[in-house]
Write an enzyme that holds these catalytic residues in place. Structure first.
Site, PDB file in Angstrom:
ATOM      1  CB  ALA A 145      40.313  63.187  87.448  1.00 48.83           C
TER       2      ALA A 145
ATOM      3  CB  CYS B 299      47.270  69.110  97.852  1.00 47.13           C
ATOM      4  SG  CYS B 299      46.209  67.801  98.779  1.00 47.13           S
TER       5      CYS B 299
ATOM      6  CB  CYS C 240      44.744  61.306  97.640  1.00 48.53           C
ATOM      7  SG  CYS C 240      43.530  62.163  96.670  1.00 48.53           S
TER       8      CYS C 240
ATOM      9  N   GLY D 155      45.478  63.093  84.622  1.00 51.25           N
ATOM     10  CA  GLY D 155      46.778  63.666  84.088  1.00 51.25           C
ATOM     11  C   GLY D 155      48.012  63.191  84.657  1.00 51.25           C
TER      12      GLY D 155
ATOM     13  CB  SER E  87      43.921  68.716  89.524  1.00 54.36           C
ATOM     14  OG  SER E  87      44.860  68.999  88.852  1.00 54.36           O
ATOM     15  N   GLY E  88      42.791  71.374  87.804  1.00 56.07           N
ATOM     16  CA  GLY E  88      42.997  72.639  87.769  1.00 56.07           C
ATOM     17  C   GLY E  88      44.406  73.131  87.245  1.00 56.07           C
ATOM     18  N   GLY E  89      45.053  72.026  87.063  1.00 49.96           N
ATOM     19  CA  GLY E  89      46.542  72.344  86.787  1.00 49.96           C
ATOM     20  C   GLY E  89      46.749  72.036  85.024  1.00 49.96           C
TER      21      GLY E  89
ATOM     22  CG  ASP F 149      50.727  67.847  84.145  1.00 46.97           C
ATOM     23  OD1 ASP F 149      51.019  68.344  83.133  1.00 46.97           O
ATOM     24  OD2 ASP F 149      51.153  67.600  85.223  1.00 46.97           O
ATOM     25  CB  SER F 150      43.934  67.278  84.851  1.00 44.45           C
ATOM     26  OG  SER F 150      43.972  68.465  85.586  1.00 44.45           O
TER      27      SER F 150
END
Length: 382
Positions: A18, A209, A112, A136, A20-22, A24-25
């Site tokens: 998964a 978010c 979520c 992440g 997210s664009g950050g 960590d992931s």
């Protein structure tokens, strides 16, 4: 067993990440790719309103989707963007607004994870013949001697996200993996540089978010424009001290923004949606000793009636000793705190741990529906 506790060689193990664009992931995807796994990246588009699309610290919209796609290109892994906007609005945003209007302080991140990421996305991962879904999150899971997996606090206490994942079921835990649970955050950023990822210095997601600039009331007013109503601000004895424009502007424990000239600090003690009253009192009126929970998710293999535990009533607090009385059939529980806590609010989560240690196991948790304060009743009687 490979590094994910699966009985296959890494190259035979498909893992959906998964993304997210950050940072960590992205690091999770990079680490698993480097270890030889068959990695597939999936990014969920959850919302896309202009104020948040390019907001620093947002996730799952606009720039973040672009960042996830770039990371996937660098890692040379397949990447898909799934439009979950309708599901997210119905399961998370609408419930968030309804909870605030009911005088609660909701945690949309929990919903979520429960309704979108670990239900719908997990089902999609299975449809792709994946062996696991990796995220992440800073939380750890480990195989249990009697089978299944247990959920534990992360190595990095400052990043531990176990509070937000208490609603994960045992069946979901068997399929989920959290590679960052045993890493400190600075090591994650170092690995991002090592892997050549453009998001290595990207700011972490902050606040909720889908709430631009953290203004919850603005979002609720947009979703439910006719729902908020003005009312009285009263003390514990019911005396009117002032007026307000809607209980959605207040949370239990709040001190700032009351605009009351009474000569002593006052805090929001509770919200009364039926009468549209904001009840305020001195700080000692916030002390809570007993909490009632609903929608309890229990992760332990044993189901005791009474149990000494540690509980966390807010994500920013450490687990504190308590005593738990559990009714799994009804999905309810009662928690008696060893030391009273301030600012406990209906709608928040109470997460239950086996003890108050830094790597404690998560036994479950539930939604706070009722609190019994120590001083409020005495003050009212006086």
């Amino acid at each position: 067993m490979n590094s994910l506790d699966l009985p296959k060689a890494p190259h035979e193990t498909r893992v959906v990440v998964a993304m997210s664009g950050g940072v960590d992931s992205s690091v999770v995807a990079g680490l698993l790719k480097r270890q030889g796994y068959d990695v597939v990246g999936i990014t969920l588009q959850l919302y896309d309103h202009g104020a948040a699309t390019h907001r620093k610290g947002a996730c799952c919209a606009g720039q973040d989707i672009h960042d996830a796609r770039r990371v996937a290109e660098v890692l040379e892994i397949p990447h898909y963007v799934l439009d979950y906007e309708d599901r997210f609005r119905e399961s998370v945003i609408d419930r968030f607004a309804e909870s605030y209007l009911a005088g609660e302080t909701p945690i949309p991140c929990v919903e979520c994870n429960r309704s979108i990421k670990f239900r719908d996305l997990l089902a999609t991962a299975r449809d792709l013949d994946a062996d696991a879904l990796a995220t992440g999150h800073y939380v750890a899971s480990r195989p249990m001697p009697q089978g299944g997996r247990g959920l534990y606090r992360a190595l990095d206490p400052a990043r531990d996200q176990s509070y937000f994942l208490y609603a994960t079921t045992g069946e979901q835990l068997d399929f989920l993996r959290f590679p960052l649970g045993e890493l400190p955050k600075d090591e994650t950023r170092r690995l991002a540089h090592e892997l050549g990822l453009s998001v290595a210095q990207k700011a972490d997601s902050q606040d909720i978010c889908f709430v631009p600039q953290g203004r919850y009331a603005d979002v609720i007013a947009r979703l439910r424009p006719d729902a908020a109503r003005a009312g009285d601000i009263v003390d514990l004895a019911g005396r009117i001290l002032g007026r307000h424009e809607g209980i959605v502007h207040y949370t239990v424990g709040q001190r700032r923004g009351l605009r009351l000239a009474v000569g002593e600090p006052l805090y929001v003690v509770r919200l009364e949606p039926d009468t549209a009253r904001v009840v305020v009192g001195p700080r000692e009126a916030l002390a809570t000793s007993r909490i009632r929970l609903t929608d309890v998710n229990w992760l332990s293999e044993s189901v005791p009636v009474d149990l000494p535990v540690a509980v966390r009533v807010r994500s920013t607090r450490e687990p504190r000793p308590a005593h738990l009385t559990l009714d799994t059939a009804a999905g309810t529980a009662e928690v008696v705190l060893a030391t009273p806590e301030d600012g406990v609010s209906p709608g928040q989560a109470c997460v239950i741990y086996a003890d108050d240690g830094p790597r404690a196991r998560v036994l479950g948790g539930g939604t706070i529906r009722r609190i019994d304060a120590l001083q409020a009743g005495a003050a009212q009687a006086a």
